[in-house]
Design a protein around this motif. Sequence first.
Motif, short mmCIF file in Angstrom:
data_model
loop_
_atom_site.label_atom_id
_atom_site.label_comp_id
_atom_site.label_asym_id
_atom_site.label_seq_id
_atom_site.Cartn_x
_atom_site.Cartn_y
_atom_site.Cartn_z
N ARG A 18 -20.71 -31.72 47.62
CA ARG A 18 -21.25 -33.06 47.86
C ARG A 18 -20.90 -33.59 49.24
O ARG A 18 -21.21 -34.71 49.57
CB ARG A 18 -20.72 -34.01 46.79
N GLN A 232 -5.82 -42.38 48.41
CA GLN A 232 -6.17 -43.09 47.19
C GLN A 232 -5.11 -42.94 46.11
O GLN A 232 -5.31 -43.40 44.99
CB GLN A 232 -7.50 -42.56 46.67
N VAL B 81 -0.79 -45.17 35.55
CA VAL B 81 -2.07 -45.62 36.11
C VAL B 81 -1.72 -46.39 37.38
O VAL B 81 -1.25 -47.52 37.32
CB VAL B 81 -2.85 -46.51 35.11
N ALA B 86 -6.99 -44.02 41.78
CA ALA B 86 -6.50 -42.66 42.01
C ALA B 86 -7.39 -41.64 41.30
O ALA B 86 -7.00 -41.03 40.31
CB ALA B 86 -5.06 -42.54 41.56
N PHE B 87 -8.61 -41.49 41.80
CA PHE B 87 -9.50 -40.45 41.30
C PHE B 87 -10.41 -40.04 42.44
O PHE B 87 -10.24 -40.50 43.56
CB PHE B 87 -10.29 -40.93 40.07
N TYR B 88 -11.40 -39.19 42.15
CA TYR B 88 -12.23 -38.63 43.23
C TYR B 88 -13.55 -39.38 43.33
O TYR B 88 -14.36 -39.31 42.41
CB TYR B 88 -12.46 -37.14 42.99
N LEU B 91 -16.81 -37.38 42.77
CA LEU B 91 -17.05 -36.79 41.45
C LEU B 91 -17.60 -37.86 40.50
O LEU B 91 -17.31 -39.05 40.67
CB LEU B 91 -15.74 -36.23 40.88
N GLU B 95 -16.91 -35.92 35.38
CA GLU B 95 -16.22 -34.85 36.12
C GLU B 95 -14.76 -35.23 36.40
O GLU B 95 -13.86 -34.39 36.30
CB GLU B 95 -16.95 -34.56 37.44
N PHE B 99 -11.66 -33.19 35.03
CA PHE B 99 -10.69 -32.64 35.97
C PHE B 99 -9.26 -33.03 35.58
O PHE B 99 -8.39 -32.17 35.47
CB PHE B 99 -10.99 -33.09 37.40
N PHE B 100 -9.04 -34.34 35.38
CA PHE B 100 -7.68 -34.77 35.08
C PHE B 100 -7.22 -34.23 33.72
O PHE B 100 -6.05 -33.89 33.55
CB PHE B 100 -7.56 -36.29 35.17
N GLY B 102 -8.17 -31.37 32.53
CA GLY B 102 -7.88 -29.97 32.81
C GLY B 102 -6.52 -29.81 33.47
O GLY B 102 -5.74 -28.91 33.13
N VAL B 103 -6.22 -30.70 34.42
CA VAL B 103 -4.95 -30.63 35.14
C VAL B 103 -3.78 -30.93 34.19
O VAL B 103 -2.68 -30.41 34.36
CB VAL B 103 -4.99 -31.62 36.33
N LEU B 104 -4.05 -31.74 33.15
CA LEU B 104 -3.00 -32.01 32.15
C LEU B 104 -2.79 -30.81 31.25
O LEU B 104 -1.85 -30.78 30.46
CB LEU B 104 -3.40 -33.21 31.29
N ASN B 144 -9.92 -45.74 35.97
CA ASN B 144 -8.52 -45.49 36.32
C ASN B 144 -7.65 -45.52 35.06
O ASN B 144 -6.79 -44.67 34.87
CB ASN B 144 -8.05 -46.57 37.30
N LEU B 145 -7.94 -46.50 34.20
CA LEU B 145 -7.19 -46.64 32.96
C LEU B 145 -7.51 -45.50 32.00
O LEU B 145 -6.61 -44.91 31.39
CB LEU B 145 -7.54 -48.00 32.32
N ILE B 147 -8.40 -42.50 32.63
CA ILE B 147 -7.74 -41.25 33.04
C ILE B 147 -6.30 -41.24 32.53
O ILE B 147 -5.79 -40.23 32.06
CB ILE B 147 -7.81 -41.08 34.57
N GLY B 148 -5.65 -42.42 32.61
CA GLY B 148 -4.26 -42.52 32.16
C GLY B 148 -4.09 -42.24 30.67
O GLY B 148 -3.01 -41.85 30.23
#
Lengths: 410, 303
Positions: A18, A232, B81, B86-88, B91, B95, B99-100, B102-104, B144-145, B147-148
């Motif tokens: 992207r 960020q 949080v 704090a995300f992309y 994306l 996504e 991603f988060f 998956g990372v966990l 953001n929340l 994801i937490g």
Amino acid sequence: MSPRLIALWFKETIALTRDKHGLLALFIMPTIFILVMTMALRDAFTPGVTIDVSYSVVDLDQTPISKALVKRLNRAAAFKKIDGNNDLATARNELLQGKQGLVLVLPKEFGSRLLTPGGTDGKPAEPMTLLVDPALSPTLQLAFRNQVMAALGAVRADELTVKAGKLFGLPVAPGATLEKDWPDEIRSEAVRGDTNAKIPSSVQQNVPAWLIFAMFFVVIPVSSIFIIERQQGTLQRLRAMGVPFHLILAGKLLPFFIVNQVQAALMVLVGMYLVPLFGSEALELPSSLPLLLNWWAVSSAVSLAAVSWALLIASLAKTSEQATIVGGVGNILMGAVGGIMVPKFIMPASMQKIAALSPMAWGLEGFHTVMLRHGSFADILPSLAQLLVFAAASLLAAIWLNHRALAAQS
Amino acid sequence: MLQIKNISYRYRDTPSPALSGVSLDVPAGGIYGLLGPNGAGKTTLISALAGLLTVTNGQITLHGQTLTEIRRENPRAIALVPQDYAFYPMLTVAENLRFFGGVLGLSRAELKTQTDSAIAFARLEQVVGKRAEQLSGGLRRRLNLAIGLLGKPQLLLLDEPTVGVDPQSRHFLLDSIAALPAAGTTVIYTSHYMEEIEAICQKIAIVDQGQVLAEGTLTDILRSPVPLLDIGLEQPLPEAIAQRYSATLIGEQKYRLNLPLTVTLQNLLDELDSEGCRVRNLNFGQHDLEQVFMRLTNRSLRD
């Protein structure tokens, strides 16, 4: 395979696809560079092959001997031959209009009098005439005249050999013509160190050179994503999730390594199929598998160096503007010094020594070792070692910088 | 549940510590408010709990285990949080969550369940396919929340989770956060919005300059240590009464009176009535959080 690493690779890949500017820098820029520079430098790599002055021959004799002269001249001349309609008036007219610079007129009986000097049979020798454009530089006129003299000498020698061959016991096949190839051509070779190597052709220089340059441009997308992550607070969140920093780096290495390999494949295809469409010779890769593997080894080592360097720049830079400037200018300097923009073989010796300091030069040396000298794995090992040490040092510096940044924070 | 005992922390090259002898007791299954002005040490405390920095002394335990032990046992036990988005941004919502997750290290089935439940929790169904950079401030906060919550944490650390959102999104976020303890998540909530803390926290701590100034249940904190009466009248307070109760003017015909004994409240009201002074409103025995906060932090500007 760790699912966490797969998640990181996946994220990096989507983010990269992207990033339009990043993709432009990685794929479109080098394609354009390869095409433009191959066209622009085509003649610089084969010195003396063509000079942008054209000539035609008006052959009033039309014997095998006169035709042999025309053929020899055509083969040896650095000037461009124009096939005229063999008419003196037309040729003269075209000369006046500036369509051609030189017209050589071969007189009647040129062939029959080749071995008969003037006056020996009571007739004067009719000379060849060279019609010239008065605006043409005298040096070029002289150069053409010399080439004609050389061709004439060769044709005369050939004729003598045919006629007197039997007398001197020379091997003359029955019905021999004057159009045989004689071992009298001169091929240029650049002498470098203790090995003689062919000078790369324009496409052989430009494809690997701009490929290396493009590979190092991963610095733009690598740092743009990395800086977003840092600014960020995403890196912090990942740390809080227990993702170690080396895993984050590993998550970036593979996707960009693959990007570099795609670049390599694409640039080779450009060299093989696109460059010839623009009138230049096609790139030829070595045909044997070991040589191809060596080529890939160089490409991989360049990629590791480029991605590690990009991670170092991304760790150093505070903003993406800084990364673009430091990374971009750094790459241009490495390219300028390392024989990417100006081929190393035309640099003076002192500059060649400086060029040896550029990682891009190490990569180019590796590619040329495989492509021009068909070098073995042992031959490319010095280039590989330099690149891999550079990659490891950059990576360690990036890890150290990030630990230091964390320590300053804590 | 979470015990913080006498922890201190000093950033390199700073003269004063960011945390100094902080002790807190966070009970399980509630929302614990951490209130303090900018630079009070809230984010440092949250970072220490999230494992982003290591405290120099003191101890932090969760269910009697140190943070290191807890993380080793269940790396997803504590989630942060952050204040930032704090995300992309490039994306999409889905996504980012994948991603988060998956990372966990969530398994495929867990990832699907947790992503779906996080989307439902933060009401992100309408924007799952949208890139995060195209979301409004409120939706970004919700992402953001969300994801937490992916790792179903026992302890969720929220660092100013409502900064920069519109009132509707703020209410939605507060309601959602208030519902978390019922699902088994203890929340530590930092903010300097008093009304948010008052609305959702059962227990709070007020911190400033790295120290805990007050800790207790919201009722305890708001209980006035001295019997002060805030009263709004329809006429000005008669001078004699004002002097007797050491009144101070705090607004237009609004006064703060010092009542030595609660029984005098009836006398005061009788006196006002006899003077023909009608009472519009009164507040006795309890402060609002802002008053307590300003009194404890001494009203000085911090930035």
